[in-house]
Design a protein around this motif. Structure first.
Motif, PDB file in Angstrom:
ATOM      1  N   LEU A  67       0.840  -1.205   0.000  1.00  0.00           N
ATOM      2  CA  LEU A  67       0.000   0.000   0.000  1.00  0.00           C
ATOM      3  C   LEU A  67       0.873   1.252   0.000  1.00  0.00           C
ATOM      4  O   LEU A  67       0.590   2.220  -0.717  1.00  0.00           O
ATOM      5  N   VAL A  68       1.946   1.208   0.783  1.00  0.00           N
ATOM      6  CA  VAL A  68       2.870   2.352   0.807  1.00  0.00           C
ATOM      7  C   VAL A  68       3.452   2.557  -0.593  1.00  0.00           C
ATOM      8  O   VAL A  68       3.513   3.686  -1.107  1.00  0.00           O
ATOM      9  N   LEU A  69       3.853   1.427  -1.211  1.00  0.00           N
ATOM     10  CA  LEU A  69       4.415   1.514  -2.560  1.00  0.00           C
ATOM     11  C   LEU A  69       3.373   2.034  -3.557  1.00  0.00           C
ATOM     12  O   LEU A  69       3.678   2.853  -4.431  1.00  0.00           O
ATOM     13  N   ALA A  70       2.137   1.544  -3.387  1.00  0.00           N
ATOM     14  CA  ALA A  70       1.062   1.993  -4.276  1.00  0.00           C
ATOM     15  C   ALA A  70       0.828   3.490  -4.134  1.00  0.00           C
ATOM     16  O   ALA A  70       0.635   4.202  -5.125  1.00  0.00           O
ATOM     17  N   GLU A  72      -3.759  11.754   1.409  1.00  0.00           N
ATOM     18  CA  GLU A  72      -4.447  10.480   1.197  1.00  0.00           C
ATOM     19  C   GLU A  72      -3.798   9.333   1.981  1.00  0.00           C
ATOM     20  O   GLU A  72      -4.446   8.321   2.243  1.00  0.00           O
ATOM     21  N   ALA A  73      -2.518   9.499   2.308  1.00  0.00           N
ATOM     22  CA  ALA A  73      -1.817   8.441   3.039  1.00  0.00           C
ATOM     23  C   ALA A  73      -2.434   8.197   4.417  1.00  0.00           C
ATOM     24  O   ALA A  73      -2.752   7.051   4.756  1.00  0.00           O
ATOM     25  N   PRO A  74      -2.638   9.255   5.237  1.00  0.00           N
ATOM     26  CA  PRO A  74      -3.283   8.993   6.529  1.00  0.00           C
ATOM     27  C   PRO A  74      -4.668   8.390   6.373  1.00  0.00           C
ATOM     28  O   PRO A  74      -5.064   7.543   7.181  1.00  0.00           O
ATOM     29  N   LEU A  75      -5.392   8.823   5.355  1.00  0.00           N
ATOM     30  CA  LEU A  75      -6.751   8.311   5.161  1.00  0.00           C
ATOM     31  C   LEU A  75      -6.720   6.805   4.876  1.00  0.00           C
ATOM     32  O   LEU A  75      -7.491   6.039   5.461  1.00  0.00           O
ATOM     33  N   ALA A  76      -5.807   6.402   3.971  1.00  0.00           N
ATOM     34  CA  ALA A  76      -5.708   4.977   3.632  1.00  0.00           C
ATOM     35  C   ALA A  76      -5.372   4.150   4.876  1.00  0.00           C
ATOM     36  O   ALA A  76      -5.977   3.113   5.133  1.00  0.00           O
ATOM     37  N   PHE A  77      -4.401   4.642   5.664  1.00  0.00           N
ATOM     38  CA  PHE A  77      -4.022   3.911   6.875  1.00  0.00           C
ATOM     39  C   PHE A  77      -5.126   3.945   7.918  1.00  0.00           C
ATOM     40  O   PHE A  77      -5.330   2.980   8.651  1.00  0.00           O
ATOM     41  N   MET A  78      -5.823   5.075   7.976  1.00  0.00           N
ATOM     42  CA  MET A  78      -6.901   5.184   8.969  1.00  0.00           C
ATOM     43  C   MET A  78      -8.027   4.212   8.639  1.00  0.00           C
ATOM     44  O   MET A  78      -8.599   3.593   9.541  1.00  0.00           O
TER      45      MET A  78
END
Lengths: 486, 88
Positions: free
Chosen positions: B45-48, B58-64
């Motif tokens: 996911l990080v790579l994506a 968007e990174a915090p949202l995906a992890f959240m």
């Protein structure tokens, strides 16, 4: 040094490592030096206040313990209270009192000269002063034997995890633990680390994110809408809980890794079904302090019902003033005092009404109605707590009840900066918090001794760290904890 | 307003969410292996996120989202199994 700073992320592992590496005799001196360094990093110029308060309370408690003369013991206790509270008053309340007196004279047509000193509020002064007072009073009462070693007592006062924002520890709980030499324990390390991570999550991912929306309303009350005030106040209720309980979680976690167990400070406060219960779940260390050292000495409930209600009201007024040198805090305390009194006076009436309707007090619906009611009452009081001044509070009330209803929800959200992303993030963060809480209550239904599950759980805590880190990168600079100002 | 814009991010996140649910429902060896797969997928996911070049918010949202689904599924499975509480 704040917990959510890079300095602390370097400081803490070094201290924890030294604690386990050093021999028993060197552990507590190292903790004392580390604690003073922790404070000095933030306010080196005011470190002398902690040292002075510690020294005075230590000397007086030693004499109080040894003396057989009641008059001398009383005089020394009074002197210590005056000195310690005097320092607190001078730094925290002098300008407030000066401004209030000046305002009062002006109200009656006078033209006084306002005296305002250029004072820096010492961080955590209310916390360490109360901790010191509890020690001296306990010694006076004979509940605790005074500590012979000054430096050891100094560590009790200044132990860095709880120095600036509590929990306000009692000597009977903390001193014996500080004297013990705790060996490394996997269980303590894991539990402590998890506590810290949950604390960081609450602070960075919830409180700091929400604060942006709360500030947009409370820092510009003249343009606030009624819906905006309702949303911002409800969010502030979440923010202050996450901010303060987050700090406590980190403090408890820091100490737990070293084998030291600090007292619990929060116990699901928003699940309370009455205001009285709320105060037995919120800032427990302060509530119990006021109960033991103010409410009971005032007479508690031993002098009749009316006096008991008055005592409750006095305690909440003082509690409000303890939180800050502003009339908004006093009013906040007074509102909670009134809540308590009304709750107590109407308790029988409410129970009779439920009985007549044939509904049990433990009915699921009744419980949740009460919880919602308590949340609304507490949130209303938070409005005064968060308002920047009494004028702002009055303006917010006017906008809330009279003039602020002309703007719709979408315009309100847009004015607050709450776009779709913000709404989703806020909702998810709050829901995640609730789920973490439920996981704690129920467990995840698996055998946690299982290596694979434990590893997977551990990796999820690593994800929380990553989330905090990403949140920090995408947000503003790290903010201080709200309770630092108290 | 679209809150997740990267196609790869959405696909990775969907698989992660699905695996969270599956591993919470089943308590056997396969689900344990899937937990490891899921952990690996987070790295994907990080790579994506990097490959998609999505905005940083968007990174915090995906992890959240991932964290929320994880905690939700575990809380629900804990409630249903009543395994007893943890000390956080």
């Amino acid at each position: 040094m704040t917990f959510n700073s890079l300095e602390f992320l370097l400081f803490y592992p070094v201290v924890a490592l030294l604690y386990f590496v050093l021999p028993k005799k060197a552990k507590w001196p190292m903790l004392l030096v580390a604690s003073y360094y922790f404070y000095a990093f933030y306010q080196a110029q005011l470190l002398f206040l902690i040292v002075a308060t510690t020294l005075i309370s230590w000397i007086s408690s030693r004499i109080i313990w040894r003396s057989q003369r009641l008059a001398l013991r009383r005089a020394l206790l009074a002197l210590t209270l005056v000195v310690c509270l005097g320092v607190l008053f001078f730094y925290k309340y002098f300008n407030f009192l000066s401004g209030s007196v000046t305002g009062l004279i002006e109200l009656f047509g006078g033209t006084p000269t306002r005296v305002e000193l250029d004072l820096v509020l010492p961080v955590g002064i209310s916390f360490y002063t109360f901790q010191t007072l509890s020690y001296v009073i306990d010694v006076y009462r004979g509940d605790v034997e005074p500590e012979k070693n000054f430096f050891f007592y100094a560590l009790f006062v200044s132990f860095f995890p709880q120095l600036v924002a509590g929990p306000i520890e009692r000597p009977g709980n903390l001193i014996p633990q500080l004297k013990e030499s705790h060996a490394w324990s996997d269980a303590d390390a894991v539990k402590g680390t998890k506590h810290m991570l949950v604390g960081f999550f609450k602070k960075i991912c919830v409180a700091d994110m929400i604060s942006v929306y709360v500030n947009s309303v409370y820092n510009e009350p003249e343009s606030a809408t009624a819906l905006g005030i309702i949303i911002a106040t409800a969010l502030f209720a979440v923010q202050i809980y996450c901010d303060f309980s987050g700090y406590t979680d980190i403090a408890i976690g820091c100490a737990r890794v070293m084998g030291i167990r600090l007292m619990q400070n929060f116990d699901h406060p928003y699940m309370a079904t009455s205001i009285k219960e709320f105060w037995s779940r919120w800032h427990i260390s302060l509530s119990s302090w006021f109960k033991d050292y103010l409410y009971i000495p005032l007479g508690g409930n031993r002098r009749g019902r009316a006096r008991a209600q008055l005592n409750v009201f006095i305690v909440f007024l003082v509690s409000g003033l303890w939180h800050g040198a502003s009339w908004t805090f006093v009013l906040w305390g007074a509102i909670h005092g009134v809540y308590q009194i009304l709750g107590s006076l109407t308790k029988d009436l409410r129970n009779r009404a439920l009985n007549k309707l044939g509904i049990s007090e433990n009915n699921f619906g009744v419980k949740w109605c009460r919880r919602v009611g308590v949340f609304l009452l507490v949130s209303f009081a938070w409005l005064f707590f968060r308002a920047n001044s009494m004028a702002d509070a009055a303006l917010l009330l006017d906008r809330l009840f009279v003039s602020g209803w002309s703007v719709g929800l979408s315009d309100t959200l847009s004015a607050m900066g709450l776009n779709t992303y913000g709404c989703i993030m806020t909702a998810l963060s709050v829901l995640t918090l609730i789920m973490i809480d439920r996981m704690v209550v129920y467990g995840d239904g698996r055998d946690l001794s299982d290596l694979v599950t434990r590893r997977a759980s551990f990796i999820y805590y690593v994800w929380i760290v990553l989330l905090c880190w990403i949140q920090l990168l995408s947000g503003d600079m790290t903010s201080t904890f709200i309770y630092f100002q108290f | 307003m679209t809150v997740l814009t990267g196609t790869l991010t959405i696909i990775s996140l969907s698989v992660i969410v699905l695996l969270h649910i599956v591993t919470a429902i089943f308590d056997n060896k396969i689900s344990k292996i899937l937990e490891y797969v899921n952990v690996t997928l987070h790295i994907a996911l990080v790579l994506a996120l990097l490959y998609d070049g999505v905005p940083i918010e968007e990174a915090p949202l995906a992890f959240m989202i991932s964290l929320f689904v994880y905690t939700l599924t575990r809380a629900v499975s804990g409630y249903l199994r009543r395994g007893g509480g943890n000390d956080i």
